[in-house]
Structure formats: C-alpha cells, structure tokens
Design a protein around this motif. Structure first.
Motif, PDB file in Angstrom:
ATOM      1  N   HIS A 118      -1.885  -3.896   3.202  1.00  0.00           N
ATOM      2  CA  HIS A 118      -0.635  -4.338   3.620  1.00  0.00           C
ATOM      3  C   HIS A 118      -0.808  -5.544   4.409  1.00  0.00           C
ATOM      4  O   HIS A 118       0.246  -6.220   4.524  1.00  0.00           O
ATOM      5  CB  HIS A 118       0.176  -3.088   4.428  1.00  0.00           C
ATOM      6  N   PHE A 148      -2.745  -3.235  -4.227  1.00  0.00           N
ATOM      7  CA  PHE A 148      -2.887  -2.051  -3.612  1.00  0.00           C
ATOM      8  C   PHE A 148      -3.646  -1.184  -4.613  1.00  0.00           C
ATOM      9  O   PHE A 148      -3.221  -0.414  -5.530  1.00  0.00           O
ATOM     10  CB  PHE A 148      -1.825  -1.392  -3.298  1.00  0.00           C
ATOM     11  N   ALA A 206      -6.135   6.130  -3.085  1.00  0.00           N
ATOM     12  CA  ALA A 206      -4.860   5.702  -3.548  1.00  0.00           C
ATOM     13  C   ALA A 206      -3.861   5.645  -2.044  1.00  0.00           C
ATOM     14  O   ALA A 206      -2.786   6.178  -1.901  1.00  0.00           O
ATOM     15  CB  ALA A 206      -4.152   6.919  -4.187  1.00  0.00           C
ATOM     16  N   GLU A 207      -4.447   4.684  -1.327  1.00  0.00           N
ATOM     17  CA  GLU A 207      -3.795   4.620  -0.007  1.00  0.00           C
ATOM     18  C   GLU A 207      -2.666   3.370  -0.279  1.00  0.00           C
ATOM     19  O   GLU A 207      -2.584   2.865  -1.319  1.00  0.00           O
ATOM     20  CB  GLU A 207      -4.901   3.820   0.917  1.00  0.00           C
ATOM     21  N   PHE A 208      -1.878   3.529   0.685  1.00  0.00           N
ATOM     22  CA  PHE A 208      -0.569   2.528   0.641  1.00  0.00           C
ATOM     23  C   PHE A 208       0.449   3.052  -0.263  1.00  0.00           C
ATOM     24  O   PHE A 208       0.150   3.023  -1.507  1.00  0.00           O
ATOM     25  CB  PHE A 208      -0.983   1.093   0.756  1.00  0.00           C
ATOM     26  N   PHE A 210      -7.955  11.144  -6.689  1.00  0.00           N
ATOM     27  CA  PHE A 210      -7.848  10.232  -5.679  1.00  0.00           C
ATOM     28  C   PHE A 210      -8.087  11.201  -4.462  1.00  0.00           C
ATOM     29  O   PHE A 210      -7.840  10.699  -3.254  1.00  0.00           O
ATOM     30  CB  PHE A 210      -6.341   9.814  -5.733  1.00  0.00           C
ATOM     31  N   LYS A 254      -6.357  13.484  -3.044  1.00  0.00           N
ATOM     32  CA  LYS A 254      -5.055  13.813  -2.269  1.00  0.00           C
ATOM     33  C   LYS A 254      -4.027  13.928  -3.451  1.00  0.00           C
ATOM     34  O   LYS A 254      -4.224  13.550  -4.706  1.00  0.00           O
ATOM     35  CB  LYS A 254      -4.796  12.754  -1.331  1.00  0.00           C
ATOM     36  N   ASN A 302       5.697  -1.342  -0.758  1.00  0.00           N
ATOM     37  CA  ASN A 302       4.766  -2.309  -0.965  1.00  0.00           C
ATOM     38  C   ASN A 302       5.114  -3.629  -0.954  1.00  0.00           C
ATOM     39  O   ASN A 302       4.427  -4.759  -0.452  1.00  0.00           O
ATOM     40  CB  ASN A 302       4.028  -1.912  -2.263  1.00  0.00           C
ATOM     41  N   ALA A 329       5.650  -5.599   2.401  1.00  0.00           N
ATOM     42  CA  ALA A 329       4.273  -5.926   2.648  1.00  0.00           C
ATOM     43  C   ALA A 329       3.696  -7.490   2.275  1.00  0.00           C
ATOM     44  O   ALA A 329       3.343  -8.361   3.001  1.00  0.00           O
ATOM     45  CB  ALA A 329       3.121  -5.151   2.375  1.00  0.00           C
ATOM     46  N   TRP A 342       1.581   2.242   7.805  1.00  0.00           N
ATOM     47  CA  TRP A 342       1.357   0.556   7.538  1.00  0.00           C
ATOM     48  C   TRP A 342       2.830  -0.015   7.449  1.00  0.00           C
ATOM     49  O   TRP A 342       2.891  -1.267   7.691  1.00  0.00           O
ATOM     50  CB  TRP A 342       0.625   0.572   6.343  1.00  0.00           C
TER      51      TRP A 342
END
Lengths: 463, 463
Positions: free
Chosen positions: A123, A454, A461-463, B199, B201, B212, B215, B416
């Motif tokens: 980010h 991202f 699979a963050e953000f 992933f 999760k 996103n 950011a 974030w």
C-alpha cells in the motif's frame, strides 16, 4: 490559487519561470540549517521531485523542519531556474501549509529496501522511486495497447471472468461459489449439488478469453480482449502469479502470417510508445534496474523479427553442440533454455517459431497439410524466451471435431464454439500476450510480484 | 490483392471509386433473378453492409445464389457509385470465392427476434445489427474513458480481482477457492480449514477497487481503475448483473467539488466521443431503440449540471405534492422515483445531490462539520436516476477510526487503509461509474444482459 502539477512545471518550465506557483505533494526529504531548508517534494504526477527552498521568514518554519518523510504539504512560491544545480529549477516558498503529518516510523525512509520487504507494504511502495516508475509504465503500456488496437479498428471485447465451462483447458482453475462450505448441499447420490450454487452449475475463474473472443471476431472481424485471467497453480517462481492480465487479439479472414505481422507491429509500438511517454522512468530503469535495457529494447524495436519453423529450430539446436539440460528431439516442447539460445545466440533478435507438433499444442490450432504440425507460432525475445503465443485457428468443422475427439474432449462442451464453424466459418488467427510479461521486459523488473499493484500468488492475497 | 475494410470504403469512397477492390465478410442477404443477383455483405469492420452485384458470367454463379445467410465469402470487383440508390455505392463482382458456407438453419434470419431469444445465442448475436452496434459502442466508450483519464495524467491501476479482505462492504461476495467441495478440510473445531485453501485464507471476488485505489492515489495523485467487479446478489432485475465493469477514479489533494467537476467533464466527454466516433450506430439507436435518444444525450452534453444538497432535495420532494411510493423524510435513502423526479421534472438536466446523511452512506466518506452528513455526491440523470456515486474520503485518522467503530467494523481489518492516513494523508475524493449503466444510457438498451457480451446473472453463466 490553482495547483500546478509538477509534471507541467518540468514540461513547460519557461511558462512558469519567475512566476508564483502552487504545488502540493509528499515530502521525500527535508534538510535544514538554522535559518533555511530544502524539501524534496513529490506530487505523484511525475517521476521527479521538485526542490522547495524555505526560510525562517515563514511563520511555521520550525514546524516544517520537523516534518517526517511522507508528510503532505501545499506550497506557494516562485519558480526560479537553477542552472548551476543538478535540478533545473526550484521553488522559493512564500507559504507552506501542512496537510497531513507523517509518523517518524514511516517505513520508506531514504535507505534502500529490498523488493521482498516492499511487497509487505504494497500500500506504500508506489511512493518509492522504483514502484512509482513501474506503475506509471504499467498504465502507459496498457494505454499504448488500447491505442494500438483502437487505431486499427479492433473492437475491445470484455470476455467473461466467471466461466461456466471448464473446457478452456489452459490450466488449473479457481472455483467460484456461493455455497456454504460449512454445509455443502448434496444430491441424493452424495455429490455436491451444484444446482444450488449461484449460477445453478459449477463455475470457475477464466484462464483465457480466447474461445469467447473468436465468437466476436467471427462477427466484428478484428477484436481484442484485455482483462484479468487466473491460474490456480501452486507455483512459487518469479514469473507466475495466480491473477494476471492478458491481451488476446483475434482476427477473422486472417492466417498465421497476419497474426505474426500484427504481433510484431504491436510489440514495437508498445516499446516505442513507452520510451517516448515515460522517458524519466525508462532512464531510471536503464540506470538502476537493468543495465543496457535501452540496447535490448531498441534492438527489438528496430529489428525485422526472424521467422523459422519448429523443425528448423530443432535442427539448429541439435547442431549447436550445446549440452542443454533438456535434450532436444523433434516433438519436445521447447524449454526456456532452447528458446533463449535461438533468440539470443543464433538470431540476436526476436524470432517467431512456427508450425509446432500438434501433440504439444491445443486442439483449436489449425492442422497443417502435413497432418502432424499445427499453424502455431510463438514469439521468442532475447532475455526472456517466449513472450507471445498464438496460432491460426481450426476453421474446418470436421477437422476440429476430430481433433476434439482425438484429445479425449467432449463435443457437447463445445457446441457453440463448433457452431461458429457451422455458420460461415472463416480462416482466423489470434494470440495471447501476458501483460505482466511485457512489463517485466520493458522495465527490467525480474519478479512478477513487482509489476502487479497487489499481487496474488500461492499463499498470498494480502491487501 | 489486399482486402479493404468496408469501413474504409465508406469513409474514403472517392479514393476507391472506379477501382478494383477486394472485400471479405459474411452474407446478410442474397437475392437473385435468373441472370444476376445482389448480396448484402457485412465485413464486421463497419455497421453498414456493402452491396455486391454479381451475374452469370461468374463460374460459380449458381453456387452463389444458393448460399445461406452468414456464409463467408471473398469478393473482388469494381466499386461503382450509385447516386440513385439508397446505398451510396456497390461492388460489381468479378470474382467471388466461398470461404465458409453456412447452414440454412442459421438462427439469425432476417425476421426480427426478441432480445430474450438472442441471449440464448450470445455467440452469434454480435452478427445482428443491434448487437454489432452495441458492442462496437461498448469498445469505443471504453476507449473514450481511457483516453479521457490518460490525457489528464491519471494513472490506470489494476486493483486486485481476488480479495483476501471481506471488508469492502458493498454487497454479497462470491467465494474463490481451490478446496475440494466434496471433502472440505476441517479444523479441529470442525470449521472450514481455510489455511488449506490456495491463498491460505478465505478469498472472494472484489466488489470494488476503491480502497486499493486510494493507496495509489496517495502515491501517484490521480488514478483510475477500470475492471470487472462482482455481486453475488440473487437479483433478477434488468439492471443487475453478477459480473460487470466499473471505473473508479481517485484523486489526491481533491475535495467533493473536484470530484463533481471531473465526473461532469467525463460524462460529457464520453457522450461526445461516442457520438463522433460511432455516428452510424448512434443513428440506429436513435431510430430503432430509443426515440429521442439524441435529445437526451445532447441535453446532458450541453448542460451545466445542477448541484443541490440532499436536504434541499428532500424539501423539493416534500413540497412537490407528488405521492411517491416511498414517502420522503430527511434520513431516507432516495429511491429511483425520487431521483428521477428531481432530475426529470424539476431540473430537466443532470443533478449532483450532495451531503447525504451519514447513516445511509459508507464509513469512508468524509464527515461534514455538522456531524450528521457526509461529503458524498450522487449524480442523477434524466431517464435513469443515479449513474455515479462518489465522495470525498475521510482523511482524518481519528475520525475514520471512530466511524469504523461506530459501524461495528474491526480496525484490524483496515490496518493498511488506516496507515494511508497515518503517513501523510491528504484530502482526497473519488467516485464509481458502472460501465454497463452508462452503456445502457448511451444506447437506449434497457436490459443489462444486452450490453454485456456474455452476461452472468443469477442462474445463468452460459458460454
């Protein structure tokens, strides 16, 4: 007073020289002595910073000297040329307004961070030099692609992301569902009752828009897709992501040569457009990311791409005397080591390799008269190997049906694709370009995670 | 001989008059008497057909007269002006080569089909007048959007499609998984073991790229997204699809007024660009799909959009004397009937309604000083109601955190997003435009299924 973008200050410096201007942006560095100071300000519109000079005459001088990196400010001041300095001009501040302070723990300090670390702050990383350059180039390259095809009358088609057919056959797929995984509904036979799912059947994320694209080419003639595609492959290489963007042009009344002509023209167009429109970013990549990047790109932009058959390529490789990790025999799928040898050592420029053995290629590629090769072509480029894959498509209904049988696929799954041949099929051809692959080529970045805002990869699979 | 596109024959007729040309395409109709005949040929490059005249001098005259609709042919012949006829020119064929025959059961015969029926042949409907026009306009409108933002220095950002956060909060989501639904892995507590998923999760399909996008705006200043978004809502209206494309611009150092300025400019730009670049298609829509379409679009393109507050809108509605289905009180979410009354009956042009009650809007919208409204604005247009929604975003970390608490959301989920405010937050604003919604507005098509190449709606994911 209206804010001027820093990009405009650089592009039309004369117009602003000696004038009062307003700029706004984020502080990259602040230095000060007792009575005056300098700020490197980046406003996001441009790769380069603008230097702000401020002094104790400002009411909030003390406050400004204490600002942390990444604080946001609005500056009024006079633009003055600085012919002796490394930057062409600076702004002598008459007023600095603090918009948002930053915290001293801002993770993107001057010191150099590893790309691995920067991925954990996806980010914030577009605030760094490297990533602001990468993602500006990504945008400009995407636009170059649209511009190229639109100027040539190609119709942009949004092929579906969620697909009800699992017959694209290009790789492992992600399932899309609204079923409750805690309590999956079952049929009487105990299987998953997909009729209860959102679409009344099993659905997945697309791996390619090509088959749908063909339907549109056989109506609107020349079309292209540009959208996200997905692979659920548990791969941890620097070149594979689970989610990436693809461009898939498709042309009716076109043969293999036509695809190669347009693909060659397109690759050159993208390189030229990005070099012209992102000179500062490209200069940065050439200096700090990949030495000799310009030589590599200019060579591609100015070469006539070579065209050889797969059979010729195999002969070249066999005669080369090189001991490859994968031994070369007619019939094998060429590996990156083979591809790179051909394009880097033999031709020293991009090469289309054509007419691959049918057994290593997809069912929809047009069978050649020899009965054992198909009218496919891959484009190999120095430094990377394959960058584009494409083919003439099988337009003959009977041949296509027997290829589907041969491959053990089910005709019923392809009913509408077959109908495209039943109702006025024509010769047609198309190809696929992985957008991230060309971005890596353009920027010299070596990890696909560093050219996707991202990134989504196995386990992440963050953000 | 090189093939000329029919579009070029129409755009530069003089250049080709009296010359031999080659065209290729699909037969729309064939008529013949004993010794000569006419073909209406469409080559996919252009909305209009070209008329081919052929006679018994051709070897394959008989064969040609028997061709079914949608057969593909390549024609050589001389272009002749036909000032007396309804078409401006025709081609007198010297040679007609049959590429792909069609079957007499080709479903798109001359007779008019319902749009419902045509959805069942989504692979063939772009060969009809209506859908070739719709999808050419879709392409040109998409390009207009890219062109608009690129010319203004906005950076195109590909925000992720697969999202690991379920905190976008804009609606029901589709789950993305590689778990075997026949045998879902469980934790010791008997829950779905998402750590075993691709992933590691739970992941879903995005409903919005906004967070996103913010950011990136807070790094590159002005950005836009243009990509697919998803809603797993079991809705069967003509206006909702499970998969659709959205444009989400986001601007740093910008307030609510800046968003309204750019959105107004964008809407006018798209209309003007499409009218100029698709005159034949737009003429068709104006004649056959929505009478007075041009009046509607010209009114939008040439108006200064009105701007009123939500509170003013509520007063206007209350004083109107109209009995609405949903009674009007300060605090309600405006319904389409209210929106249309304001834009169609009161202002007769587009209207931005601003400063909505905070309780009916999202947590990230900037709280106004009155403590009860937020700096949001929806754009209402005659004939449809809301077409764009946007807001200034809450840049104050403490206010944002308390809004998150107030709404019962978890701060940790937004770590974030909150950091964007911690490290040099600035005023910023953005909006979302549903691409299909503006396409319906441009073309007069009333069902979203008819502006998406292969639509995905509850119960349907064919092709």
């Amino acid at each position: 007073m209206t804010t001027t973008l820093v990009k405009n200050l650089y592009r039309e410096t004369e117009k602003f020289t000696g004038k009062e201007v307003q700029v706004s942006g984020w502080i990259r560095t602040v230095r000060d002595s007792k009575t005056f100071g300098f700020i490197e300000l980046n406003d996001g519109s441009f790769f380069k910073n603008v230097q702000i000079v401020f002094d104790e005459k400002l009411d909030n001088f003390k406050e400004i000297t204490k600002l942390s990196v990444s604080s946001s400010i609005v500056v009024n001041g006079v633009l003055e040329l600085t012919p002796q300095a490394k930057q062409p001009f600076e702004i002598k501040a008459t007023k600095i307004e603090i918009h948002g302070t930053s915290s001293p723990d801002f993770p993107l300090q001057k010191k150099k961070h590893s790309f691995e670390y920067l991925r954990t702050i996806a980010h914030l990383r577009p605030r760094s030099n490297t990533f602001s350059a990468v993602f500006r180039v990504r945008s400009v390259a995407a636009y170059a692609i649209h511009k190229f095809f639109q100027e040539r009358g190609f119709v942009y088609v949004h092929t579906p992301i969620i697909t009800g057919s699992d017959c694209e056959g290009a790789g492992e797929m992600f399932r899309v569902t609204t079923l409750d995984l805690n309590d999956v509904p079952r049929t009487e036979e105990g299987k998953v009752d997909t009729s209860k799912d959102f679409f009344g059947k099993e659905t997945n994320l697309t791996v390619s828009g090509q088959l749908n694209g063909e339907a549109y080419a056989l109506a609107l003639r020349n079309i292209y897709t540009f959208g996200p595609t997905f692979r659920a492959e548990n791969s941890h290489t620097a070149r594979h992501a689970a989610e990436f963007w693809m461009i898939e042009p498709e042309m009716a009344f076109a043969e293999l040569e036509d695809y190669m002509d347009i693909a060659e023209e397109m690759v050159k167009y993208i390189i030229t457009y990005v070099m012209e429109n992102c000179p500062e970013e490209m200069e940065f990549f050439n200096t700090f990311i990949e030495p000799n990047l310009f030589d590599k790109l200019n060579n591609v932009a100015n070469s006539d791409f070579a065209r050889i058959t797969y059979t010729e390529a195999v002969e070249i490789l066999k005669k080369s005397g090189v001991e490859f990790q994968y031994p070369v025999e007619w019939g094998i799928d060429l590996q990156t080591e083979h591809e790179r040898y051909i394009t880097e050592q033999v031709f020293k420029k991009p090469v289309f390799v054509t007419n691959y053995p049918k057994d290593i290629k997809a069912f929809y590629m047009r069978l050649n008269d020899d009965g054992k090769t198909v009218a496919a072509a891959d484009l190999l480029v120095p430094g990377i190997g394959e960058i584009i894959g494409g083919s003439q498509r099988e337009e003959r209904l009977d041949v296509l049906e027997s290829r589907i049988n041969e491959m053990g696929l089910k005709k019923e799954d392809y009913w509408w694709y077959l109908e495209l041949r039943k109702y006025g099929g024509t010769k047609h051809a198309g190809y696929g370009l992985g957008f991230e692959r060309i971005l890596m080529y353009l920027t010299g970045m070596t990890n696909i995670r560093d050219v996707i805002p991202f990134p989504r990869t196995a386990g992440t699979a963050e953000f």
